[in-house]
Design a protein around this motif. Structure first.
Motif, PDB file in Angstrom:
ATOM      1  N   ASN A  46      -6.968 -10.915  30.101  1.00 50.62           N
ATOM      2  CA  ASN A  46      -6.804 -11.007  31.491  1.00 50.62           C
ATOM      3  C   ASN A  46      -8.016 -11.122  32.364  1.00 50.62           C
ATOM      4  N   HIS A  47      -9.158 -11.024  31.736  1.00 54.17           N
ATOM      5  CA  HIS A  47     -10.454 -11.029  32.224  1.00 54.17           C
ATOM      6  C   HIS A  47     -10.902 -10.143  33.266  1.00 54.17           C
ATOM      7  N   ASN A  48     -10.018  -8.775  33.161  1.00 51.11           N
ATOM      8  CA  ASN A  48      -9.970  -7.510  33.672  1.00 51.11           C
ATOM      9  C   ASN A  48      -9.841  -7.807  35.272  1.00 51.11           C
ATOM     10  N   LYS A  49      -8.929  -8.789  35.406  1.00 50.66           N
ATOM     11  CA  LYS A  49      -8.346  -9.085  36.832  1.00 50.66           C
ATOM     12  C   LYS A  49      -7.553  -7.902  37.363  1.00 50.66           C
ATOM     13  N   ASN A  50      -6.586  -7.180  36.481  1.00 47.69           N
ATOM     14  CA  ASN A  50      -5.915  -5.841  37.045  1.00 47.69           C
ATOM     15  C   ASN A  50      -6.393  -4.655  36.637  1.00 47.69           C
ATOM     16  N   GLU A  51      -7.969  -4.417  36.476  1.00 50.24           N
ATOM     17  CA  GLU A  51      -8.499  -3.257  36.069  1.00 50.24           C
ATOM     18  C   GLU A  51      -8.015  -2.617  34.666  1.00 50.24           C
ATOM     19  N   GLU A  52      -8.132  -3.561  33.822  1.00 50.38           N
ATOM     20  CA  GLU A  52      -7.504  -3.301  32.529  1.00 50.38           C
ATOM     21  C   GLU A  52      -8.457  -2.503  31.861  1.00 50.38           C
ATOM     22  N   ALA A  53      -9.930  -2.542  32.196  1.00 52.71           N
ATOM     23  CA  ALA A  53     -10.925  -1.771  31.364  1.00 52.71           C
ATOM     24  C   ALA A  53     -10.797  -0.378  32.006  1.00 52.71           C
ATOM     25  N   LEU A  54     -10.261  -0.149  33.321  1.00 48.90           N
ATOM     26  CA  LEU A  54     -10.348   1.158  33.766  1.00 48.90           C
ATOM     27  C   LEU A  54      -9.091   2.008  33.084  1.00 48.90           C
ATOM     28  N   LEU A  55      -8.014   1.185  32.752  1.00 46.54           N
ATOM     29  CA  LEU A  55      -6.833   1.833  32.220  1.00 46.54           C
ATOM     30  C   LEU A  55      -7.124   2.004  30.962  1.00 46.54           C
ATOM     31  N   VAL A  56      -7.748   1.237  30.274  1.00 42.56           N
ATOM     32  CA  VAL A  56      -8.091   1.709  28.835  1.00 42.56           C
ATOM     33  C   VAL A  56      -9.159   2.686  28.632  1.00 42.56           C
ATOM     34  N   ALA A  57      -9.894   2.710  29.474  1.00 39.97           N
ATOM     35  CA  ALA A  57     -10.893   3.821  29.688  1.00 39.97           C
ATOM     36  C   ALA A  57     -10.191   5.089  29.729  1.00 39.97           C
ATOM     37  N   ALA A  58      -9.526   5.058  30.733  1.00 34.11           N
ATOM     38  CA  ALA A  58      -8.803   6.295  30.992  1.00 34.11           C
ATOM     39  C   ALA A  58      -7.563   6.672  29.951  1.00 34.11           C
ATOM     40  N   TYR A  59      -7.015   5.897  29.076  1.00 36.94           N
ATOM     41  CA  TYR A  59      -6.118   6.221  28.008  1.00 36.94           C
ATOM     42  C   TYR A  59      -7.333   6.886  26.731  1.00 36.94           C
ATOM     43  N   PHE A  60      -8.339   6.222  26.695  1.00 39.34           N
ATOM     44  CA  PHE A  60      -9.162   6.678  25.642  1.00 39.34           C
ATOM     45  C   PHE A  60      -9.596   8.235  26.057  1.00 39.34           C
ATOM     46  N   MET A  61      -9.925   8.197  27.474  1.00 41.66           N
ATOM     47  CA  MET A  61     -10.401   9.758  27.904  1.00 41.66           C
ATOM     48  C   MET A  61      -9.307  10.568  27.380  1.00 41.66           C
ATOM     49  N   GLY A  62      -8.130  10.361  27.728  1.00 39.19           N
ATOM     50  CA  GLY A  62      -6.922  11.180  27.636  1.00 39.19           C
ATOM     51  C   GLY A  62      -6.791  11.313  26.150  1.00 39.19           C
ATOM     52  N   ALA A  63      -7.018  10.631  25.342  1.00 42.08           N
ATOM     53  CA  ALA A  63      -6.972  10.560  23.944  1.00 42.08           C
ATOM     54  C   ALA A  63      -8.059  11.376  23.167  1.00 42.08           C
ATOM     55  N   GLU A  64      -9.068  11.601  23.507  1.00 42.24           N
ATOM     56  CA  GLU A  64     -10.182  11.698  22.694  1.00 42.24           C
ATOM     57  C   GLU A  64      -9.900  13.417  22.093  1.00 42.24           C
ATOM     58  N   VAL A  65      -9.645  14.207  22.633  1.00 38.53           N
ATOM     59  CA  VAL A  65      -9.406  15.759  21.951  1.00 38.53           C
ATOM     60  C   VAL A  65      -8.212  15.527  21.213  1.00 38.53           C
ATOM     61  N   PHE A  66      -7.150  14.681  21.233  1.00 37.96           N
ATOM     62  CA  PHE A  66      -6.145  14.360  20.306  1.00 37.96           C
ATOM     63  C   PHE A  66      -6.474  13.771  19.181  1.00 37.96           C
ATOM     64  N   LEU A  67      -7.603  12.978  19.288  1.00 40.63           N
ATOM     65  CA  LEU A  67      -8.221  11.988  18.180  1.00 40.63           C
ATOM     66  C   LEU A  67      -9.216  13.037  17.360  1.00 40.63           C
ATOM     67  N   ARG A  68      -9.938  13.882  18.052  1.00 42.75           N
ATOM     68  CA  ARG A  68     -10.833  14.644  17.379  1.00 42.75           C
ATOM     69  C   ARG A  68     -10.218  15.719  16.443  1.00 42.75           C
ATOM     70  N   MET A  69      -8.901  16.318  17.095  1.00 42.17           N
ATOM     71  CA  MET A  69      -8.461  17.251  16.364  1.00 42.17           C
ATOM     72  C   MET A  69      -7.667  16.822  15.073  1.00 42.17           C
ATOM     73  N   THR A  70      -7.200  15.505  15.174  1.00 42.80           N
ATOM     74  CA  THR A  70      -6.595  14.963  13.957  1.00 42.80           C
ATOM     75  C   THR A  70      -7.415  14.040  13.094  1.00 42.80           C
ATOM     76  N   LYS A  71      -8.718  14.186  13.531  1.00 46.46           N
ATOM     77  CA  LYS A  71      -9.736  13.317  12.607  1.00 46.46           C
ATOM     78  C   LYS A  71      -9.527  11.880  12.690  1.00 46.46           C
ATOM     79  N   GLY A  72      -9.330  11.615  14.177  1.00 46.72           N
ATOM     80  CA  GLY A  72      -8.898  10.094  14.385  1.00 46.72           C
ATOM     81  C   GLY A  72     -10.318   9.434  14.786  1.00 46.72           C
ATOM     82  N   THR A  73     -11.245   9.937  14.934  1.00 47.56           N
ATOM     83  CA  THR A  73     -12.525   9.079  15.260  1.00 47.56           C
ATOM     84  C   THR A  73     -13.489   8.631  14.114  1.00 47.56           C
TER      85      THR A  73
END
Length: 458
Positions: A46-73
């Motif tokens: 989408n060439h970031n037309k709809n701020e996809e980068a911001l949404l992906v970064a937000a999702y990553f931020m919310g998932a970080e603790v979940f990933l760390r506690m499950t050894k997913g990083t």
């Protein structure tokens, strides 16, 4: 807006991830890689037309603790690097504001501390590890801030950002329920509890749950087109509050509640008399619900949670330290500043100093005192710059109802959890977004007002 079916599907899917990773933890690694691969593909397509980068970064931020506690990083800083990477990719497609000079200045202010750190820590590899541990958070903040600085988005898009950040936290909370054994077996004192925090750091778990309760409260207030979604959002707020209490880490929950109070205060002072009455009713309901959650948790923990917040041990004796020993760590960083007030001790000098003092490797829990101790006057100037910039932008950005709440999350989190995760860096950057009142946003606000009028009239 999402239909009830779409919204339910998103929530059930992420709850299912918590169940899946509890049964078969290696799937968490696949999940972490898929977020990155699918996110990058989405941005490219989408060439970031709809701020996809911001949404992906937000999702990553919310998932970080979940990933760390499950050894997913793949490594400890995987999410911070990923957030920086997707936002840089977003800037490649959609550019950034040339006025984001304060964050280039902040980067320059970090350089003397890096040089001093090189002189303090002799082993090159050890310095590189300590450098990235201490500066990955500030670097993430710089990249995220440059991306967000005066970037125009609609209020509706900002609500999508909160949803993307909140969805992985649902999976995390579900995992906590499955991981936690019988409370009677693990609650023997009033210290932060790893058993009720998924085997991971209670402070970081409580921090992300605190942000999660704010995210879903904001959606309950502004983005619940049906009574069903309103009920679901409020239940999630209650669930996150309860799980945050069970970590026995106080900072994250108190920060989340303070964010909610700030948001309600902003909405109250901006609204008309009718809106103010609704906010008063909402506050009354909110207080009643939290009292019920508190009493329920006190009952389940045999009164230990009450003693925890009263700074007492299991026998009811007052603890010597109000901040679980963090003040001792902070004092070592103040000592470093007093020894070298202009340039500071250098990046990583606090860890080296505490190893010499306590014969143990103890990382900082307070980014404010770390900046002061390791960067000296340059650190103080950097912190003042970070505080002043979003407040200055707020003068011409009054539609950003969440700005003060986001800034509070960043500053309060710095003081009890430093910048161990991407959350404070990314949430700080959200302060800098320019909330644009275009036609779609106006229609969206009218829909919100109509929804609330119907809800209260019924």
């Amino acid at each position: 807006m999402y239909t009830n079916t779409q919204y339910n599907s998103l929530l059930v899917f992420h709850s299912g991830l918590g169940v899946l990773f509890f049964i078969f933890r290696p799937m968490a690694i696949v999940y972490g890689l898929l977020i990155l691969l699918i996110g990058v593909f989405w941005i490219f397509r989408n060439h970031n037309k709809n701020e996809e980068a911001l949404l992906v970064a937000a999702y990553f931020m919310g998932a970080e603790v979940f990933l760390r506690m499950t050894k997913g990083t793949l490594n400890y800083e995987f999410v911070k690097y990923s957030v920086m990477g997707v936002l840089l990719l977003g800037m490649y497609f959609k550019g950034f504001s040339k006025n984001a000079v304060p964050y280039l200045v902040f980067f320059i202010l970090l350089l003397p501390g890096i040089v001093m750190g090189m002189l303090t820590i002799n082993q090159e590899e050890r310095f590189r590890q300590i450098l990235m541990f201490n500066l990955s958070g500030p670097f993430c903040l710089i990249i995220a801030s440059i991306y967000c600085y005066n970037r125009k988005i609609t209020f509706k898009k900002l609500m999508d950002v909160l949803l993307f950040a909140g969805l992985p936290i649902i999976g995390c909370a579900t995992y906590l329920v499955l991981y936690t054994p019988d409370l009677k077996e693990v609650l023997v004192n009033t210290g932060s509890n790893f058993d009720t925090s998924g085997g991971f750091g209670p402070n970081q778990v409580a921090t992300i749950l605190g942000f999660g309760l704010f995210a879903f409260f904001a959606r309950a207030l502004f983005s619940s087109p049906t009574k069903w979604q309103l009920l679901i959002n409020l239940l999630i707020v209650c669930f996150f509050s309860y799980r945050a209490l069970l970590t026995f880490s106080r900072g994250g929950l108190l920060t989340g509640l303070f964010m909610v109070i700030l948001l309600l205060g902003i909405v109250f002072f901006k609204g008309n008399s009718n809106a103010k009455m609704k906010i008063v009713l909402s506050i009354g309901t909110l207080i009643s619900v939290f009292i019920i959650i508190w009493l329920y948790t006190v009952f389940l923990t045999g009164g230990l949670i009450e003693k925890r917040y009263a700074n007492q041990d299991a026998q009811g004796r007052e603890k010597a330290s109000m901040l679980s020993g963090r003040e001792e760590i902070a004092l070592t960083e103040i000592d470093l500043f007093l020894e070298s007030p202009y340039l500071g001790g250098g990046v990583g000098s606090g860890t080296v100093y505490r190893r010499q003092l306590f014969d143990a490797s103890i990382a900082s829990h307070n980014e404010v005192t770390r900046m002061i101790g390791e960067h000296g006057m340059f650190g103080i100037m950097g912190l003042l710059l970070l505080i002043a910039t979003p407040l200055f932008l707020f003068i011409d950005n009054r539609n950003h109802f969440f700005l003060l709440s986001f800034l509070a999350f960043w500053f309060l989190t710095l003081n009890h959890a430093a910048m161990r995760t991407a959350a404070p860096s990314f949430v700080y950057a959200l302060c800098l977004l320019k909330i644009q009142m275009d036609e779609n946003t106006v229609i969206y606000r009218k829909q919100i007002i109509e929804t609330w009028n119907k809800r209260f009239n019924n």
